[in-house]
Design a protein around this motif. Sequence first.
Motif, mmCIF file in Angstrom:
data_model
loop_
_atom_site.group_PDB
_atom_site.id
_atom_site.type_symbol
_atom_site.label_atom_id
_atom_site.label_comp_id
_atom_site.label_asym_id
_atom_site.label_seq_id
_atom_site.Cartn_x
_atom_site.Cartn_y
_atom_site.Cartn_z
ATOM 1 N N ARG A 230 28.511 47.064 35.769
ATOM 2 C CA ARG A 230 28.863 45.726 35.292
ATOM 3 C C ARG A 230 30.109 45.768 34.409
ATOM 4 N NH1 ARG A 230 27.853 42.701 30.720
ATOM 5 N NH2 ARG A 230 27.672 40.443 31.023
ATOM 6 N N ASP A 231 30.164 46.709 33.482
ATOM 7 C CA ASP A 231 31.302 46.772 32.566
ATOM 8 C C ASP A 231 32.602 47.086 33.302
ATOM 9 O OD1 ASP A 231 29.683 46.202 30.438
ATOM 10 O OD2 ASP A 231 29.480 48.276 29.757
ATOM 11 N N TYR A 232 32.534 47.992 34.266
ATOM 12 C CA TYR A 232 33.745 48.384 34.996
ATOM 13 C C TYR A 232 34.297 47.204 35.794
ATOM 14 C CZ TYR A 232 36.927 51.421 37.616
ATOM 15 O OH TYR A 232 38.046 52.011 38.161
ATOM 16 N N VAL A 233 33.413 46.518 36.516
ATOM 17 C CA VAL A 233 33.851 45.397 37.359
ATOM 18 C C VAL A 233 34.364 44.245 36.502
ATOM 19 C CG1 VAL A 233 33.093 43.654 39.011
ATOM 20 C CG2 VAL A 233 32.341 46.023 39.275
ATOM 21 N N LEU A 234 33.667 43.927 35.418
ATOM 22 C CA LEU A 234 34.106 42.826 34.562
ATOM 23 C C LEU A 234 35.440 43.134 33.891
ATOM 24 C CD1 LEU A 234 30.830 41.517 32.895
ATOM 25 C CD2 LEU A 234 32.184 40.454 34.706
ATOM 26 N N ASN A 235 35.704 44.401 33.607
ATOM 27 C CA ASN A 235 37.001 44.734 33.021
ATOM 28 C C ASN A 235 38.119 44.560 34.041
ATOM 29 O OD1 ASN A 235 38.142 46.000 30.396
ATOM 30 N ND2 ASN A 235 39.216 47.070 32.036
ATOM 31 N N ILE A 236 37.846 44.884 35.309
ATOM 32 C CA ILE A 236 38.822 44.613 36.371
ATOM 33 C C ILE A 236 39.113 43.118 36.432
ATOM 34 C CG2 ILE A 236 39.218 44.633 38.859
ATOM 35 C CD1 ILE A 236 39.451 47.376 37.794
ATOM 36 N N VAL A 237 38.055 42.311 36.337
ATOM 37 C CA VAL A 237 38.216 40.852 36.329
ATOM 38 C C VAL A 237 39.069 40.420 35.144
ATOM 39 C CG1 VAL A 237 36.998 38.659 36.095
ATOM 40 C CG2 VAL A 237 36.046 40.462 37.548
ATOM 41 N N ALA A 238 38.830 41.005 33.972
ATOM 42 C CA ALA A 238 39.602 40.649 32.780
ATOM 43 C C ALA A 238 41.068 41.017 32.936
ATOM 44 C CB ALA A 238 39.013 41.353 31.554
ATOM 45 N N VAL A 239 41.351 42.191 33.514
ATOM 46 C CA VAL A 239 42.739 42.606 33.723
ATOM 47 C C VAL A 239 43.435 41.679 34.710
ATOM 48 C CG1 VAL A 239 44.224 44.445 34.625
ATOM 49 C CG2 VAL A 239 42.320 45.019 33.123
ATOM 50 N N LEU A 240 42.745 41.324 35.790
ATOM 51 C CA LEU A 240 43.329 40.388 36.760
ATOM 52 C C LEU A 240 43.609 39.038 36.115
ATOM 53 C CD1 LEU A 240 41.275 41.080 40.014
ATOM 54 C CD2 LEU A 240 43.729 41.383 39.720
ATOM 55 N N ILE A 452 45.158 36.633 47.309
ATOM 56 C CA ILE A 452 44.866 36.643 45.870
ATOM 57 C C ILE A 452 44.048 35.416 45.464
ATOM 58 C CG2 ILE A 452 47.002 35.493 45.124
ATOM 59 C CD1 ILE A 452 45.034 38.338 43.380
ATOM 60 N N VAL A 453 44.177 34.310 46.214
ATOM 61 C CA VAL A 453 43.317 33.149 45.948
ATOM 62 C C VAL A 453 41.854 33.536 46.165
ATOM 63 C CG1 VAL A 453 42.638 30.862 46.787
ATOM 64 C CG2 VAL A 453 45.056 31.392 46.460
ATOM 65 N N VAL A 454 41.587 34.241 47.270
ATOM 66 C CA VAL A 454 40.211 34.665 47.578
ATOM 67 C C VAL A 454 39.711 35.681 46.546
ATOM 68 C CG1 VAL A 454 38.764 35.874 49.258
ATOM 69 C CG2 VAL A 454 40.466 34.208 50.039
ATOM 70 N N ILE A 455 40.567 36.673 46.222
ATOM 71 C CA ILE A 455 40.169 37.718 45.268
ATOM 72 C C ILE A 455 39.884 37.119 43.899
ATOM 73 C CG2 ILE A 455 40.984 39.751 44.011
ATOM 74 C CD1 ILE A 455 42.566 40.490 46.567
ATOM 75 N N MET A 456 40.796 36.244 43.426
ATOM 76 C CA MET A 456 40.596 35.638 42.110
ATOM 77 C C MET A 456 39.425 34.664 42.115
ATOM 78 S SD MET A 456 42.770 36.828 39.844
ATOM 79 C CE MET A 456 43.045 35.571 38.586
ATOM 80 N N GLY A 457 39.152 34.052 43.268
ATOM 81 C CA GLY A 457 37.973 33.198 43.370
ATOM 82 C C GLY A 457 36.691 33.994 43.184
ATOM 83 N N MET A 458 36.640 35.181 43.795
ATOM 84 C CA MET A 458 35.489 36.061 43.618
ATOM 85 C C MET A 458 35.377 36.528 42.166
ATOM 86 S SD MET A 458 36.016 38.270 47.128
ATOM 87 C CE MET A 458 34.747 39.466 46.720
ATOM 88 N N CYS A 459 36.533 36.790 41.555
ATOM 89 C CA CYS A 459 36.537 37.198 40.143
ATOM 90 C C CYS A 459 36.016 36.082 39.242
ATOM 91 C CB CYS A 459 37.961 37.577 39.714
ATOM 92 S SG CYS A 459 38.545 39.137 40.400
ATOM 93 N N ALA A 460 36.388 34.837 39.555
ATOM 94 C CA ALA A 460 35.926 33.698 38.760
ATOM 95 C C ALA A 460 34.409 33.572 38.822
ATOM 96 C CB ALA A 460 36.584 32.411 39.256
ATOM 97 N N VAL A 461 33.864 33.774 40.004
ATOM 98 C CA VAL A 461 32.408 33.720 40.164
ATOM 99 C C VAL A 461 31.745 34.832 39.346
ATOM 100 C CG1 VAL A 461 30.502 33.991 41.808
ATOM 101 C CG2 VAL A 461 32.518 32.629 42.429
ATOM 102 N N ALA A 462 32.334 36.047 39.414
ATOM 103 C CA ALA A 462 31.774 37.178 38.656
ATOM 104 C C ALA A 462 31.841 36.921 37.154
ATOM 105 C CB ALA A 462 32.531 38.452 39.009
ATOM 106 N N LEU A 463 32.967 36.356 36.702
ATOM 107 C CA LEU A 463 33.132 36.096 35.270
ATOM 108 C C LEU A 463 32.155 35.020 34.792
ATOM 109 C CD1 LEU A 463 34.854 36.988 32.866
ATOM 110 C CD2 LEU A 463 36.451 35.152 33.404
ATOM 111 N N LEU A 464 32.006 33.944 35.572
ATOM 112 C CA LEU A 464 31.079 32.890 35.205
ATOM 113 C C LEU A 464 29.642 33.416 35.198
ATOM 114 C CD1 LEU A 464 32.545 29.840 37.151
ATOM 115 C CD2 LEU A 464 32.520 30.179 34.677
ATOM 116 N N GLY A 465 29.343 34.289 36.154
ATOM 117 C CA GLY A 465 28.012 34.892 36.182
ATOM 118 C C GLY A 465 27.730 35.728 34.949
ATOM 119 N N SER A 466 28.756 36.468 34.494
ATOM 120 C CA SER A 466 28.562 37.284 33.290
ATOM 121 C C SER A 466 28.374 36.413 32.050
ATOM 122 C CB SER A 466 29.764 38.219 33.093
ATOM 123 O OG SER A 466 30.903 37.520 32.631
ATOM 124 N N LEU A 467 29.079 35.279 31.997
ATOM 125 C CA LEU A 467 28.930 34.375 30.855
ATOM 126 C C LEU A 467 27.529 33.759 30.822
ATOM 127 C CD1 LEU A 467 32.372 32.510 30.875
ATOM 128 C CD2 LEU A 467 31.553 34.116 29.153
#
Length: 471
Positions: A230-240, A452-467
């Motif tokens: 979880r921490d590794y993936v969320l940090n990738i999301v934060a960097v993106l 990148i729209v698709v990738i960032m969309g997946m990241c947004a879902v992951a970030l919202l899920g973590s919140l």
Amino acid sequence: MSPDRLRPGFFSPPADLAAELTNESRTEKGQPMADAAPMMSRRPRGSLRARASAAWRVLGPGFVTGSSDDDPSGIQTYSQTGAQFGYSQLWVAAWTYPFMVAIQEICGRIGMVTGRGLAAVLREHYSRSVLFVAVSLLMVANIVNVGADLGAMAATGQMLVHVPFLAWLAVIVGISLLLQIFVPYPAYARFLKYASLSLLAYVMAAFVIHHPWWPTVAVSAFVPHVEWSRDYVLNIVAVLGTTITPYCFFWQADQEAEEDYAQGRMRFYGKGVPVLRDRDIRNMRVDTTVGMGFSNLVQFFIILTCASTLHQAGVLSVDTPDQAAAALRPLAGDLAFLLFAIGIIGVGFLAVPTLTGSASYALSEALGWKAGLGYTFRQARAFYVVIALATIVGVGLNFIGIPPFRMLYYAAAVNGVLAPPLMALITLVGNNRSIMGERVNSRFANVVGWAIVVIMGMCAVALLGSLVAGA
């Protein structure tokens, strides 16, 4: 129609430039031009210094936008990445580079071709309700980032010179607002470009500390290493979310529109359609490619420096960029600390006006107000008042008791939710021939842009899920 009276430093396109534009336009359409040979002979051929000077002149909005992406908040994210994960996320800098180039090139081309900012184009051709939601989210995220950046700059300055935090904050805010409101755009644009060079401090810092064998670093820089935690993936999301961020979309589009007038491609400021040459588009692409490359190079060296020092010493958490600078001192020496601290303050003077300026451009254009750094305060009061209010509210956030890293976390969440739909709209505008004419997206821009729209969309879902999970 008479041109707006602008602050000193702006100019109308001279007659000889207008003639050159007309002649080059004819040549590009295949029509003969008698003086083509003399024009070819005037191409600069000189010393290395002359060629370097010509290359430096090509750099502008793309270089400044890329540099502003490495703001103090970004420095904190990259420092945390190196401290927590060592070299295992070095590869992100190289792999995000083509995505940054693609989306920022589209933004720059929209501003250059239309002579207007991104919000003005979206307001005219797309749903205004969607635009107002996007602008509202952008304002919130930018103001939070401004607050965190100002706090980091003042805290870093306090470590260098023992002056009270409030005094540093007042000086930084005063300088920033005076430059934005009272300095003519051509001079201010040059200041921003030179301020970008402060990021070289991070490249220098990386070479004054000890690293493991460089081939090991080279492999980590290009070969992805993925851990399904979880921490590794969320940090990738934060960097993106820190690297590909909405304020850069608005800023570059508006700065390219400002340059249309400053470079003589538009006769009246904020009015009409620019007269472009193929060379203008090529220069913009070079500027953007170099700017995003410089941004990601700095990101790489920040992660590398913290991975080689903080991570190796067991320091796995960095809440603010000034904490990263302070933590480096006992591990890497005074020079590394000094370079890191200078970089935070230097890039802050670039990032804060970029954040407040992009917010004001977006809001002013969405509401149909005059917007532009070429206007005087009297001509565009609302535009400059928004800049000042965004700065003042950002200052106030430093005194409400919320930790800076927590503010940045929520700002990243807002940016992460805003970026995917905004990038989708930007890509659609770039393909719209009624807006862009023949200057529509290339195949590369479309493929990478939608990816990148698709990738960032997946990241947004992951970030919202973590919140939600952490609530």
